[in-house]
Design a protein around this motif. Structure first.
Motif, PDB file in Angstrom:
ATOM      1  N   GLU A 142       0.865  -1.193   0.000  1.00  0.00           N
ATOM      2  CA  GLU A 142       0.000   0.000   0.000  1.00  0.00           C
ATOM      3  C   GLU A 142       0.890   1.227   0.000  1.00  0.00           C
ATOM      4  OE1 GLU A 142      -2.539   0.314   3.384  1.00  0.00           O
ATOM      5  OE2 GLU A 142      -3.972  -1.137   2.608  1.00  0.00           O
ATOM      6  N   LEU A 143       0.681   2.098  -0.957  1.00  0.00           N
ATOM      7  CA  LEU A 143       1.419   3.364  -0.949  1.00  0.00           C
ATOM      8  C   LEU A 143       0.502   4.446  -0.401  1.00  0.00           C
ATOM      9  CD1 LEU A 143       3.147   3.222  -4.465  1.00  0.00           C
ATOM     10  CD2 LEU A 143       3.962   2.326  -2.265  1.00  0.00           C
ATOM     11  N   HIS A 144       0.965   5.122   0.628  1.00  0.00           N
ATOM     12  CA  HIS A 144       0.156   6.182   1.255  1.00  0.00           C
ATOM     13  C   HIS A 144       0.723   7.542   0.847  1.00  0.00           C
ATOM     14  CE1 HIS A 144      -1.930   3.785   4.606  1.00  0.00           C
ATOM     15  NE2 HIS A 144      -1.404   2.914   3.766  1.00  0.00           N
ATOM     16  N   TYR A 145      -0.154   8.425   0.408  1.00  0.00           N
ATOM     17  CA  TYR A 145       0.249   9.787   0.048  1.00  0.00           C
ATOM     18  C   TYR A 145      -0.697  10.753   0.773  1.00  0.00           C
ATOM     19  CZ  TYR A 145       2.200   7.532  -4.169  1.00  0.00           C
ATOM     20  OH  TYR A 145       2.871   6.732  -5.051  1.00  0.00           O
ATOM     21  N   THR A 146      -0.151  11.574   1.659  1.00  0.00           N
ATOM     22  CA  THR A 146      -1.014  12.572   2.316  1.00  0.00           C
ATOM     23  C   THR A 146      -0.659  13.957   1.809  1.00  0.00           C
ATOM     24  OG1 THR A 146      -1.234  11.246   4.304  1.00  0.00           O
ATOM     25  CG2 THR A 146      -1.748  13.580   4.533  1.00  0.00           C
ATOM     26  N   VAL A 155       3.450  13.704   2.403  1.00  0.00           N
ATOM     27  CA  VAL A 155       3.923  12.649   3.303  1.00  0.00           C
ATOM     28  C   VAL A 155       3.654  11.294   2.670  1.00  0.00           C
ATOM     29  CG1 VAL A 155       3.770  11.643   5.611  1.00  0.00           C
ATOM     30  CG2 VAL A 155       3.379  14.090   5.303  1.00  0.00           C
ATOM     31  N   ARG A 156       4.691  10.494   2.597  1.00  0.00           N
ATOM     32  CA  ARG A 156       4.523   9.167   1.990  1.00  0.00           C
ATOM     33  C   ARG A 156       4.992   8.061   2.929  1.00  0.00           C
ATOM     34  NH1 ARG A 156       6.734   8.713  -4.017  1.00  0.00           N
ATOM     35  NH2 ARG A 156       6.029   6.599  -3.551  1.00  0.00           N
ATOM     36  N   SER A 157       4.375   6.917   2.793  1.00  0.00           N
ATOM     37  CA  SER A 157       4.887   5.724   3.467  1.00  0.00           C
ATOM     38  C   SER A 157       4.374   4.515   2.708  1.00  0.00           C
ATOM     39  CB  SER A 157       4.431   5.665   4.934  1.00  0.00           C
ATOM     40  OG  SER A 157       3.036   5.542   5.003  1.00  0.00           O
ATOM     41  N   GLU A 167       6.426 -17.573   3.756  1.00  0.00           N
ATOM     42  CA  GLU A 167       7.123 -16.390   4.262  1.00  0.00           C
ATOM     43  C   GLU A 167       7.779 -15.608   3.116  1.00  0.00           C
ATOM     44  OE1 GLU A 167       9.811 -16.589   7.887  1.00  0.00           O
ATOM     45  OE2 GLU A 167      11.254 -16.218   6.280  1.00  0.00           O
ATOM     46  N   LEU A 168       7.769 -14.281   3.244  1.00  0.00           N
ATOM     47  CA  LEU A 168       8.502 -13.405   2.328  1.00  0.00           C
ATOM     48  C   LEU A 168       9.567 -12.679   3.152  1.00  0.00           C
ATOM     49  CD1 LEU A 168       5.411 -11.721   0.618  1.00  0.00           C
ATOM     50  CD2 LEU A 168       6.791 -13.595  -0.313  1.00  0.00           C
ATOM     51  N   GLN A 169      10.613 -12.237   2.501  1.00  0.00           N
ATOM     52  CA  GLN A 169      11.637 -11.500   3.243  1.00  0.00           C
ATOM     53  C   GLN A 169      11.907 -10.161   2.571  1.00  0.00           C
ATOM     54  OE1 GLN A 169      15.025 -14.077   3.753  1.00  0.00           O
ATOM     55  NE2 GLN A 169      13.752 -15.733   4.541  1.00  0.00           N
ATOM     56  N   LEU A 170      11.888  -9.129   3.378  1.00  0.00           N
ATOM     57  CA  LEU A 170      12.110  -7.778   2.841  1.00  0.00           C
ATOM     58  C   LEU A 170      13.529  -7.323   3.149  1.00  0.00           C
ATOM     59  CD1 LEU A 170       8.842  -6.043   4.119  1.00  0.00           C
ATOM     60  CD2 LEU A 170       9.309  -6.874   1.795  1.00  0.00           C
ATOM     61  N   GLN A 171      14.169  -6.779   2.140  1.00  0.00           N
ATOM     62  CA  GLN A 171      15.499  -6.218   2.362  1.00  0.00           C
ATOM     63  C   GLN A 171      15.503  -4.724   2.020  1.00  0.00           C
ATOM     64  OE1 GLN A 171      18.560  -8.311   0.329  1.00  0.00           O
ATOM     65  NE2 GLN A 171      20.119  -6.867   1.005  1.00  0.00           N
ATOM     66  N   HIS A 172      14.968  -4.379   0.862  1.00  0.00           N
ATOM     67  CA  HIS A 172      14.674  -2.967   0.581  1.00  0.00           C
ATOM     68  C   HIS A 172      13.196  -2.791   0.888  1.00  0.00           C
ATOM     69  CE1 HIS A 172      17.901  -2.068  -2.695  1.00  0.00           C
ATOM     70  NE2 HIS A 172      18.327  -2.990  -1.870  1.00  0.00           N
ATOM     71  N   ALA A 173      12.901  -1.969   1.865  1.00  0.00           N
ATOM     72  CA  ALA A 173      11.498  -1.655   2.122  1.00  0.00           C
ATOM     73  C   ALA A 173      11.461  -0.140   2.272  1.00  0.00           C
ATOM     74  CB  ALA A 173      11.023  -2.353   3.380  1.00  0.00           C
ATOM     75  N   PHE A 174      11.728   0.556   1.177  1.00  0.00           N
ATOM     76  CA  PHE A 174      11.814   2.020   1.237  1.00  0.00           C
ATOM     77  C   PHE A 174      10.434   2.623   1.491  1.00  0.00           C
ATOM     78  CE2 PHE A 174      16.005   1.475  -0.692  1.00  0.00           C
ATOM     79  CZ  PHE A 174      16.725   2.452  -0.012  1.00  0.00           C
ATOM     80  N   SER A 175      10.450   3.825   2.000  1.00  0.00           N
ATOM     81  CA  SER A 175       9.198   4.529   2.277  1.00  0.00           C
ATOM     82  C   SER A 175       8.664   5.188   1.019  1.00  0.00           C
ATOM     83  CB  SER A 175       9.431   5.619   3.326  1.00  0.00           C
ATOM     84  OG  SER A 175      10.033   5.083   4.466  1.00  0.00           O
ATOM     85  N   SER A 176       9.579   5.695   0.193  1.00  0.00           N
ATOM     86  CA  SER A 176       9.116   6.356  -1.017  1.00  0.00           C
ATOM     87  C   SER A 176      10.202   6.315  -2.079  1.00  0.00           C
ATOM     88  CB  SER A 176       8.730   7.814  -0.745  1.00  0.00           C
ATOM     89  OG  SER A 176       9.883   8.596  -0.567  1.00  0.00           O
ATOM     90  N   ALA A 177       9.740   6.397  -3.313  1.00  0.00           N
ATOM     91  CA  ALA A 177      10.653   6.535  -4.454  1.00  0.00           C
ATOM     92  C   ALA A 177      10.163   7.734  -5.243  1.00  0.00           C
ATOM     93  CB  ALA A 177      10.599   5.285  -5.320  1.00  0.00           C
TER      94      ALA A 177
END
Ligand code: GLA
Length: 735
Positions: A142-146, A155-157, A167-177
């Motif tokens: 889910e990309l959040h944009y306020t 504001v993004r997250s 199971e999935l594994q996250l390594q890059h979990a950036f907030s925004s691009a």
């Protein structure tokens, strides 16, 4: 503010900016515009170019579409985009190829808050939530944009959800691009170290990747989590600026990449280096918030947007526009050599020179004589404070002062009761001796029992009811980051879990003690970020209290932070960090526009400069209401001169501070062109009653004082002869 077309072009627009993206025919979220506000933002979708690229791989959509030249909202790796991705990790098949496609969207009124992480407050805002999915691996993002009605901040997250059964594994979990169009850009960022925080560096955006980040466990002074990508040649008043910061106090990364087709990608979020998060079926992972500002006309406009937003939406609301008390801090007055008598004596001195608050810094707790012991044992030292802190606080308050106290809760010395009782409560890894920093170890805040212990210890002190202020310190970077509270395969989650624990502790404390003013400190500015600021209205910017050393720090800090959230004191001279000798006036003036002003001087120094200190502290007290909510401007900044303007919130009092670093003979006459005044009004200079027209102060400028070297002439305003001189003007709007 948020509009959506039938074919799924999304536009967020207010008076400051428009942000536009669409679902491409291939089902990808394609970025279209971030810049000045557009009257018809949805129309930009039509003019998008596509071509066949040699060598490039084509995404599933056909020969005219490669992700490697497509600006995207949340890129992943492995399907024709070779740039650093916002999402990367291991999927349920064990490989690293994720492909995110548009699924749905919704718009919510206002702004949801994050549950375990600090987040900006809402109000007059709307949030667009776009859901992407990788149907193969059942990962939803889910990309959040306020967007706010009144602020130039987006504001993004991102929120990751494992909807599958593996199971999935996250390594890059950036907030925004953010993929910016090809153009010549420069980067402005703020780097430093202890006592030299917030140094400004400007570099061209290079081909390839430029990263500022932290792997130290704190956001750190090495790189403040702030970056501005500016149009080449941008100044205070010219050029497009795209600036970003993170609401996070731990390991972060801000990555800027100029790809082969010259588009510039900014990624903001948790540092992927040394990060790894296991996402079990049904679980979610929320990123910290990334905040973006676009400004059309240079860095001044950018800073105004940040300052207003941080003040109104990040820093604790109850202290917004609340004048800060002036204070005497015991640190550079006595260091560890504090006891009840001495503190009460200093309280009398504080009273004599007219400050509002006495702050008892390090050295008050059981056995603490130097920095080798006692962190972790938060009870008063029986020898030095036999009556305890509540009694001391009551005595200080009986003198008509407020009372503040220092803690460094996240740390423990090996020489302490706490460490003896719980040696496994520290961050550590099996089989390795933990490295010490300032003789101390870091407590493992990823463990709930540690959080409960710390809450109990701090609560015991604060519950006496006589504490008005807490300085929350944190004096080392983390090493051997591992936790006895986590399984083997979750060790790389510990840094982030630490932050979640810390935020939980802070939340509990500030909710219980909303009236206590908390000041965030990490050896000065080693963790000065929006995450900490959302719990603590004040930040100790630096241990560098030499005024000349402080000028760069304040100047750099002001790109992002309003000085409302900063504190400064008059420290000893020669300065204890760099040995420089400077006048009391210059020491005060360097911090004149910080909201909290005070002193940290021993009794001898106080007595020697009593009259001057009395007058400066009176000035600080009288002007304290002005130093919150006003407007700070960087007018001049060269290697030898600095000039700042500060206008009170009601715009009726205007301050101008001028610093001349090294003296030289026969200097030019300088003027400061002031800004933001009422051109039709007159402004009276308080010191001599002279009147200046607002338009003349802005267009022709205010003549700045001259460093006296030759014969003096009464038409010229002089500063003290010699190095490190300064002058503070105060104007009152007269009409
Ligand atoms: C850090 C802080 C100082 C002071 C000392 C006390 O260095 O930045 O201001 O509080 O700790 O030990």
């Amino acid at each position: 503010m948020i509009t959506v077309s039938e074919d799924k072009t999304f536009a967020l627009t207010n008076a400051h900016f428009s942000y536009v993206f669409r679902v491409s025919p291939e089902g990808i979220l394609e970025h279209l515009h971030y810049g000045g506000p557009l009257a018809d933002p949805l129309s930009v979708a039509v003019h998008h170019l596509r071509t066949q690229r040699e060598v490039a791989s084509n995404f599933q959509g056909g020969p005219y579409f490669s992700l490697s030249d497509t600006p995207q909202e949340f890129p992943s790796f492995g399907t024709s985009d070779y740039r650093f991705p916002a999402l990367h990790g291991r999927n349920s098949d064990g490989n690293t190829v994720f492909s995110l496609h548009y699924k749905k969207y919704r718009i919510v009124k206002d702004k949801p808050r994050l549950k375990k992480l600090p987040s900006a407050r809402g109000g007059n805002s709307e949030t667009l939530i776009v859901t992407l999915e990788d149907p193969l691996h059942k990962l939803e993002v889910e990309l959040h944009y306020t967007i706010y009605q009144d602020y130039g901040v987006l504001v993004r997250s991102a929120k990751f959800k494992n909807k599958g059964e593996k199971e999935l594994q996250l390594q890059h979990a950036f907030s925004s691009a953010l993929d910016l169009p090809p153009q010549d850009y420069e980067i402005l960022h703020l780097h430093g170290t202890w006592s030299r925080e917030f140094n400004e560096e400007r570099i061209d955006v290079p081909k390839g990747r430029f990263v500022i980040d932290s792997a130290r466990g704190t956001s750190s002074a090495a790189h403040n989590p702030f970056i501005a990508i500016v149009q080449k040649g941008a100044t205070e008043t010219f050029g497009r600026v795209y600036a970003t910061t993170l609401m996070y106090s731990g390991n972060f990364a801000l990555s800027v990449e100029k790809g082969e087709f010259e588009g510039v990608r900014l990624l903001a979020g948790i540092n992927p280096f040394n990060f790894h998060w296991r996402l079990k079926p049904g679980k979610k992972f929320c990123t910290p918030e990334a905040l973006h500002v676009y400004a059309d006309e240079g860095l001044r406009g950018m800073s105004h947007i940040w300052h207003e937003f941080i003040r109104d939406k990040i820093s604790p609301e109850q202290f917004r526009h609340k004048p800060r008390p002036t204070y005497l801090n015991t640190w550079e007055a006595a260091y560890f050599d504090v006891d009840e008598d001495k503190v009460l004596h200093l309280a009398d001195k504080a009273k004599e020179i007219g400050v509002d608050m006495l702050v008892l810094d390090d050295g008050w707790f059981e056995g603490r004589r130097d920095d080798t012991s006692s962190l972790g044992d938060w009870t008063a030292d029986k020898e030095r404070f036999p009556n305890g802190i509540p009694a001391l606080a009551a005595k200080v308050k009986a003198k008509g002062l407020k009372f503040g106290i220092w803690f460094e809760p996240e740390m423990v010395n090996p020489k302490s009761q706490l460490f003896k009782a719980h040696p496994d409560w520290i961050l550590h890894v099996p089989g390795r001796t933990p490295s010490l920093g300032r003789n101390q170890l870091t407590l493992d805040l990823s463990r709930p029992e540690v959080i409960d212990y710390l809450f109990g210890q701090i609560d015991d002190v604060l519950s006496c009811g006589d504490i008005d202020y807490v300085k929350w310190d944190m004096n080392r970077n983390m090493t051997e980051v591992g936790s006895a509270g986590q399984s083997r395969n979750r060790q790389r989650e510990v840094s982030h879990r630490y932050m979640i624990g810390l935020y939980d502790l802070l939340k509990r404390l500030v909710e219980k003690y909303p009236d206590i003013l908390f000041e965030n400190c990490a050896s000065g500015g080693n963790r000065f970020d929006l995450g900490m600021l959302s719990y603590m209205a004040q930040n100790w910017t630096s241990d560098m209290c030499d005024p000349i050393g402080r000028l760069d720090i304040i100047n750099g800090c002001s790109y992002l932070f309003p000085l409302d959230v900063t504190a400064a004191y008059i420290g000893p001279s020669p300065n204890h960090q760099n040995g420089r000798v400077s006048s009391i006036a210059t020491r005060f003036n360097a911090g004149a526009f910080c909201a909290a002003r005070g002193i940290s001087l021993n009794e001898e120094d106080i007595d020697a400069h009593k009259v001057e200190l009395q007058s400066l502290m009176k000035f600080a007290k009288d002007t304290a209401p002005d130093m919150v909510g006003g407007r700070f401007e960087r007018l001049v900044k060269t290697n030898n001169e600095v000039c700042w303007q500060y206008s009170s919130r009601d715009k009726r009092t205007i301050y101008l501070a001028y610093f001349h670093i090294l003296a030289a003979p026969n200097l030019p006459f300088r003027r400061a062109r002031m800004v933001g005044l009422d051109p039709k009004a007159e402004y009276m200079l308080v010191e001599d009653g002279a009147r200046y027209a607002g338009d003349a102060l802005m267009q022709n400028g205010m003549p700045l004082p001259y460093v006296a070297t030759g014969q003096v002439n009464n038409k010229v305003r002089y500063m003290t002869k010699g190095d490190f001189s300064s002058y503070l003007f105060v104007f009152k709007k007269a009409t």
